[in-house]
Write a protein that holds these residues in place. Sequence first.
Motif, PDB file in Angstrom:
ATOM      1  N   LYS A 133      -2.951  -3.925   6.747  1.00 54.73           N
ATOM      2  CA  LYS A 133      -3.726  -5.138   7.009  1.00 54.73           C
ATOM      3  C   LYS A 133      -4.557  -5.523   5.784  1.00 54.73           C
ATOM      4  O   LYS A 133      -4.644  -6.707   5.425  1.00 54.73           O
ATOM      5  CB  LYS A 133      -4.627  -4.898   8.222  1.00 54.73           C
ATOM      6  CG  LYS A 133      -5.655  -5.995   8.487  1.00 54.73           C
ATOM      7  CD  LYS A 133      -4.990  -7.317   8.840  1.00 54.73           C
ATOM      8  CE  LYS A 133      -6.033  -8.359   9.212  1.00 54.73           C
ATOM      9  NZ  LYS A 133      -5.442  -9.673   9.505  1.00 54.73           N
ATOM     10  N   MET A 134      -5.153  -4.531   5.116  1.00 56.39           N
ATOM     11  CA  MET A 134      -5.953  -4.817   3.917  1.00 56.39           C
ATOM     12  C   MET A 134      -5.085  -5.408   2.811  1.00 56.39           C
ATOM     13  O   MET A 134      -5.487  -6.364   2.133  1.00 56.39           O
ATOM     14  CB  MET A 134      -6.621  -3.531   3.430  1.00 56.39           C
ATOM     15  CG  MET A 134      -7.725  -3.009   4.352  1.00 56.39           C
ATOM     16  SD  MET A 134      -8.283  -1.353   3.895  1.00 56.39           S
ATOM     17  CE  MET A 134      -8.867  -1.653   2.232  1.00 56.39           C
ATOM     18  N   ARG A 135      -3.882  -4.869   2.646  1.00 51.69           N
ATOM     19  CA  ARG A 135      -2.986  -5.399   1.617  1.00 51.69           C
ATOM     20  C   ARG A 135      -2.473  -6.777   2.000  1.00 51.69           C
ATOM     21  O   ARG A 135      -2.297  -7.657   1.142  1.00 51.69           O
ATOM     22  CB  ARG A 135      -1.816  -4.430   1.415  1.00 51.69           C
ATOM     23  CG  ARG A 135      -0.872  -4.819   0.302  1.00 51.69           C
ATOM     24  CD  ARG A 135      -0.314  -3.605  -0.413  1.00 51.69           C
ATOM     25  NE  ARG A 135       0.057  -2.545   0.504  1.00 51.69           N
ATOM     26  CZ  ARG A 135       1.269  -2.413   1.047  1.00 51.69           C
ATOM     27  NH1 ARG A 135       2.209  -3.299   0.780  1.00 51.69           N
ATOM     28  NH2 ARG A 135       1.544  -1.402   1.844  1.00 51.69           N
ATOM     29  N   ALA A 136      -2.236  -7.003   3.283  1.00 48.51           N
ATOM     30  CA  ALA A 136      -1.768  -8.312   3.740  1.00 48.51           C
ATOM     31  C   ALA A 136      -2.819  -9.391   3.512  1.00 48.51           C
ATOM     32  O   ALA A 136      -2.496 -10.535   3.160  1.00 48.51           O
ATOM     33  CB  ALA A 136      -1.387  -8.240   5.217  1.00 48.51           C
ATOM     34  N   GLU A 137      -4.101  -9.073   3.710  1.00 48.15           N
ATOM     35  CA  GLU A 137      -5.151 -10.061   3.462  1.00 48.15           C
ATOM     36  C   GLU A 137      -5.259 -10.408   1.991  1.00 48.15           C
ATOM     37  O   GLU A 137      -5.606 -11.528   1.632  1.00 48.15           O
ATOM     38  CB  GLU A 137      -6.488  -9.521   3.975  1.00 48.15           C
ATOM     39  CG  GLU A 137      -6.594  -9.485   5.488  1.00 48.15           C
ATOM     40  CD  GLU A 137      -7.962  -9.040   5.947  1.00 48.15           C
ATOM     41  OE1 GLU A 137      -8.710  -8.487   5.110  1.00 48.15           O
ATOM     42  OE2 GLU A 137      -8.286  -9.239   7.133  1.00 48.15           O
ATOM     43  N   GLU A 266       6.376 -11.514 -11.384  1.00 42.54           N
ATOM     44  CA  GLU A 266       5.185 -11.126 -12.140  1.00 42.54           C
ATOM     45  C   GLU A 266       4.157 -10.559 -11.170  1.00 42.54           C
ATOM     46  O   GLU A 266       3.812 -11.187 -10.175  1.00 42.54           O
ATOM     47  CB  GLU A 266       4.604 -12.324 -12.890  1.00 42.54           C
ATOM     48  CG  GLU A 266       3.397 -11.958 -13.741  1.00 42.54           C
ATOM     49  CD  GLU A 266       2.835 -13.143 -14.497  1.00 42.54           C
ATOM     50  OE1 GLU A 266       1.867 -12.956 -15.254  1.00 42.54           O
ATOM     51  OE2 GLU A 266       3.353 -14.266 -14.315  1.00 42.54           O
ATOM     52  N   MET A 267       3.698  -9.346 -11.466  1.00 39.89           N
ATOM     53  CA  MET A 267       2.707  -8.702 -10.608  1.00 39.89           C
ATOM     54  C   MET A 267       1.312  -9.220 -10.949  1.00 39.89           C
ATOM     55  O   MET A 267       0.847  -9.066 -12.081  1.00 39.89           O
ATOM     56  CB  MET A 267       2.771  -7.188 -10.779  1.00 39.89           C
ATOM     57  CG  MET A 267       1.750  -6.426  -9.949  1.00 39.89           C
ATOM     58  SD  MET A 267       1.985  -6.603  -8.172  1.00 39.89           S
ATOM     59  CE  MET A 267       3.303  -5.399  -7.910  1.00 39.89           C
ATOM     60  N   GLN A 268       0.676  -9.840  -9.974  1.00 43.28           N
ATOM     61  CA  GLN A 268      -0.674 -10.363 -10.150  1.00 43.28           C
ATOM     62  C   GLN A 268      -1.592  -9.757  -9.090  1.00 43.28           C
ATOM     63  O   GLN A 268      -1.156  -8.978  -8.240  1.00 43.28           O
ATOM     64  CB  GLN A 268      -0.666 -11.894 -10.055  1.00 43.28           C
ATOM     65  CG  GLN A 268       0.141 -12.572 -11.148  1.00 43.28           C
ATOM     66  CD  GLN A 268       0.082 -14.084 -11.058  1.00 43.28           C
ATOM     67  OE1 GLN A 268      -0.559 -14.655 -10.159  1.00 43.28           O
ATOM     68  NE2 GLN A 268       0.743 -14.765 -11.986  1.00 43.28           N
ATOM     69  N   ALA A 269      -2.854 -10.114  -9.150  1.00 43.73           N
ATOM     70  CA  ALA A 269      -3.823  -9.552  -8.202  1.00 43.73           C
ATOM     71  C   ALA A 269      -3.495  -9.928  -6.768  1.00 43.73           C
ATOM     72  O   ALA A 269      -3.764  -9.174  -5.836  1.00 43.73           O
ATOM     73  CB  ALA A 269      -5.236 -10.031  -8.559  1.00 43.73           C
ATOM     74  N   GLY A 270      -2.895 -11.092  -6.570  1.00 36.37           N
ATOM     75  CA  GLY A 270      -2.546 -11.542  -5.228  1.00 36.37           C
ATOM     76  C   GLY A 270      -1.142 -11.193  -4.804  1.00 36.37           C
ATOM     77  O   GLY A 270      -0.647 -11.743  -3.825  1.00 36.37           O
ATOM     78  N   GLY A 271      -0.477 -10.297  -5.518  1.00 34.43           N
ATOM     79  CA  GLY A 271       0.878  -9.900  -5.150  1.00 34.43           C
ATOM     80  C   GLY A 271       1.884 -10.299  -6.208  1.00 34.43           C
ATOM     81  O   GLY A 271       1.545 -10.593  -7.363  1.00 34.43           O
ATOM     82  N   LEU A 272       3.158 -10.325  -5.802  1.00 33.56           N
ATOM     83  CA  LEU A 272       4.253 -10.655  -6.707  1.00 33.56           C
ATOM     84  C   LEU A 272       4.503 -12.155  -6.706  1.00 33.56           C
ATOM     85  O   LEU A 272       4.628 -12.774  -5.642  1.00 33.56           O
ATOM     86  CB  LEU A 272       5.521  -9.911  -6.283  1.00 33.56           C
ATOM     87  CG  LEU A 272       5.493  -8.390  -6.480  1.00 33.56           C
ATOM     88  CD1 LEU A 272       6.579  -7.731  -5.652  1.00 33.56           C
ATOM     89  CD2 LEU A 272       5.666  -8.044  -7.950  1.00 33.56           C
ATOM     90  N   VAL A 273       4.588 -12.728  -7.899  1.00 35.82           N
ATOM     91  CA  VAL A 273       4.815 -14.163  -8.061  1.00 35.82           C
ATOM     92  C   VAL A 273       6.185 -14.355  -8.695  1.00 35.82           C
ATOM     93  O   VAL A 273       6.535 -13.682  -9.675  1.00 35.82           O
ATOM     94  CB  VAL A 273       3.719 -14.800  -8.940  1.00 35.82           C
ATOM     95  CG1 VAL A 273       3.989 -16.286  -9.138  1.00 35.82           C
ATOM     96  CG2 VAL A 273       2.348 -14.587  -8.311  1.00 35.82           C
ATOM     97  N   GLU A 274       6.976 -15.265  -8.133  1.00 38.76           N
ATOM     98  CA  GLU A 274       8.305 -15.525  -8.670  1.00 38.76           C
ATOM     99  C   GLU A 274       8.222 -16.177 -10.046  1.00 38.76           C
ATOM    100  O   GLU A 274       7.360 -17.019 -10.301  1.00 38.76           O
ATOM    101  CB  GLU A 274       9.082 -16.442  -7.729  1.00 38.76           C
ATOM    102  CG  GLU A 274       9.241 -15.910  -6.323  1.00 38.76           C
ATOM    103  CD  GLU A 274       9.888 -16.931  -5.412  1.00 38.76           C
ATOM    104  OE1 GLU A 274      10.984 -17.406  -5.748  1.00 38.76           O
ATOM    105  OE2 GLU A 274       9.289 -17.268  -4.379  1.00 38.76           O
ATOM    106  N   VAL A 275       9.153 -15.786 -10.919  1.00 34.30           N
ATOM    107  CA  VAL A 275       9.273 -16.386 -12.248  1.00 34.30           C
ATOM    108  C   VAL A 275      10.540 -17.228 -12.241  1.00 34.30           C
ATOM    109  O   VAL A 275      11.651 -16.702 -12.287  1.00 34.30           O
ATOM    110  CB  VAL A 275       9.332 -15.308 -13.352  1.00 34.30           C
ATOM    111  CG1 VAL A 275       9.523 -15.956 -14.714  1.00 34.30           C
ATOM    112  CG2 VAL A 275       8.066 -14.466 -13.338  1.00 34.30           C
TER     113      VAL A 275
END
Length: 453
Positions: A133-137, A266-275
């Motif tokens: 839950k913490m990671r999902a938020e 790309e790994m960012q603070a809010g998760g993985l972002v598509e490139v």
Amino acid sequence: MAKTKTTFFCQNCGAQHAKWQGQCNACKEWNTLVEEVVDSKPEKTWKPATSNSPKRISKPQRINDIKIGKEIRIPTSNQEFNRVLGGGIVPGSITLLGGEPGVGKSTLLLQLSLSFKQKVLYVSGEESQQQIKMRAERIQKEESNCYVLSETKTQLIFTQIEAMEPEILIIDSIQTLHTDYVESSPGSVSQIRECTSELIKYAKETNVPIILIGHINKEGSIAGPKVLEHMVDTVLQFEGDKNYAYRILRAHKNRFGSTHELGIYEMQAGGLVEVSNPSDILISKTDTHLSGTAIAATLEGMRPMMIEIQALVSSAVYGTPQRSATGYNLKRLNMILAVLEKRAGFHLGAKDVFLNITGGISIDDPAIDLAVVAAILSSSEDVSIPKDICFAAEVGLAGEIRPVTRVEQRVMEAEKLGFASILISKQSKLPKETYKINVTRVAKIEDVVDALF
């Protein structure tokens, strides 16, 4: 009391042996046999609770009489994941996702789970519901149709599955599951094989797709028996150095699509972002003209992209020159150096040669050979190559420049990104010659030297 028996399993290939021996007869590996207690009960843990399960064809049909309907896939909101799978998740399929610890496997699948419109059951044997839950938020704030279950026993998992009837099932990870019908520890060959076979039976009889996370061993392959990769429909590998921000998703096996596609994140603070445009991140934006760098036009599946190749050629400090390659085949690098020595007259036998593909990715495309040659010669002669020139050709053992497949897509990608010139083989056939980019054709390495230096 249930009758049990003891047998020996190879931890490398999963072969079963009646007694212990030093070498496995199947894979020829040494000291891999481990004793396990296996229950001989024939019952399975799951039986279909409803009678409306899809009916399977039980009689043979002539291949010409088999009708092919429209392929049904479950698209995800993640376009890179769709690209690697071949358009989306196939109902009833089993997908195995492997990768280094901490590379982001659980993060990727949790993001997918939160974005599905279908009812998703996320089963975790490694984290509690509060941790997920913490990671999902951190990843997503919106409402989701994802249910989380922290459990490792397959009997209890199937009880919850029958109660809620999910449309997509995610297991994190298969090595943590165990069943009562095999008396061995979780992660053993017999436990992994039995738990996987139960999940496969459930997926095929209910048409519910399942995604499994698999641990990998120190050699980089998925842990457990090798037969596990043969049992599933798709094997995905999530790669990337934890020191880099970029991650690569590859398909090593795919029964429903190509294995040549590539997904970049790309790994960012809010998760993985598509490139969506990897050429922007793989080519440095510096205006400094340095020697030893060249741009290659490569293809990964249907996606053309430009990559930067760096080479460093220096005098050998020790008696034996060093040869090192990152992201490129070292044997092919040695071959190219031998061709430059024999066919082009460049004396590189007494020099150290280091080669690197920027961005932390690995490329097997032979079309980057010409860019490797250009980068090595640029560093050896200490002459920089203009940033608006790229390369797309293979180098043969005779020193000839050979054509590569789908050269038109490479030329169009270079033109779209603003390159002024591209060097290709003289034998390459282009459907049209109305390109804004200057297409230079070369036949041998000497022509490349004349064109650049």
